[in-house]
Design an enzyme around this catalytic site. Sequence first.
Site, PDB file in Angstrom:
ATOM      1  N   GLN A 172      -1.617  -9.840  -1.772  1.00 40.73           N
ATOM      2  CA  GLN A 172      -2.772 -10.725  -1.847  1.00 40.73           C
ATOM      3  C   GLN A 172      -2.798 -11.584  -3.104  1.00 40.73           C
ATOM      4  OE1 GLN A 172      -2.969  -7.323  -1.541  1.00 40.73           O
ATOM      5  NE2 GLN A 172      -4.619  -6.706  -0.165  1.00 40.73           N
ATOM      6  N   ASP A 257       0.087  -0.679   3.619  1.00 41.07           N
ATOM      7  CA  ASP A 257       0.278   0.290   2.531  1.00 41.07           C
ATOM      8  C   ASP A 257       0.911   1.570   3.062  1.00 41.07           C
ATOM      9  OD1 ASP A 257      -1.064  -1.605   1.004  1.00 41.07           O
ATOM     10  OD2 ASP A 257      -2.999  -0.618   1.234  1.00 41.07           O
TER      11      ASP A 257
END
Length: 327
Positions: A172, A257
């Site tokens: 991000q 993740d």
Amino acid sequence: MRIAVTGSIATDHLMVFPGRFADQLLPEQLAHVSLSFLVDRLEVRRGGVAANIAFGLGGFGMSPLLVGAVGTDFAEYAVWLKEHGVDTAGVRVSAERQTARFLCITDDDANQIAAFYAGAMTEAYDIDLRALFTGTERPGLVLISPDDPSAMLRHTAECRELVVPFAADPSQQLARLDGGQVRDLVSGATWLFTNEYEAALLRERTGWSRDEVLAAVGTWVTTLGEKGVQVERAGAPPLVVPAVPGTETADPTGVGDAFRAGFLAAVSHRAPLESAARLGCALASVALGAVGSQSYDSDLAQLAGIVERTYGPGAAGPLASVLGELS
């Protein structure tokens, strides 16, 4: 191999909108967007990219070292992580700021609109990896995941100084970094992680071609959502591993993740790249079926079964070192 994971540690506020964002956006009014979504559900969960990945690694008994900055409200979260095999000795507690907050709305198409309050994460720059990595505590790999940009740059530089292999996962934060910073973060990385959109954004930010990115890193791993994952190395054809089909989507937050945790757990045990990608996809499918980034169970027998059913009999064999006799 012990892995240190640097990056964000946060509390997730996850909301569900019973509709499609696309239906609420008027093309002729995009310069003046003012929308409020009435959501059906709110879940407050533990999160943060680094904490999510460390949680996943802890499920494989790897005792990862979590490195990040939090507030004094972190005490209960710290207990949770320790109970799930995470070493929190690298976590700095701020006396002034609260732990970071991630606020996210997901629609019926699994699209997301999110905001992130950095809070104590802005103090991550003050963490000195050289003070943490001493003697037998020196890790074999450091994952640099999204964090305060200055901290990401500092920790990457410290890895080079200490001659510790590192993995780059700018994710991000690509939106906040300029071209020079992105090039600095990824150059020399043993592993580079992106999703499909981030891969394009990384090339735009750096001004590099695909071949130039591959010349700068060891291995480039790009998650492709429902299409699986692509693994690339310079001079070799791309390796594409399909995702686990038929997975029910409860919440997509933290699925990437979970993939990283499964993949890194496998390569740390010297599993072949294809097998590592398969384990990453298997763990991602389990995470996708749970609400919250740390709500799934790392059941090794279940993961071995998913790998076997998805990729064929014997597919879990090369993962015996990470999954144990269960494979």
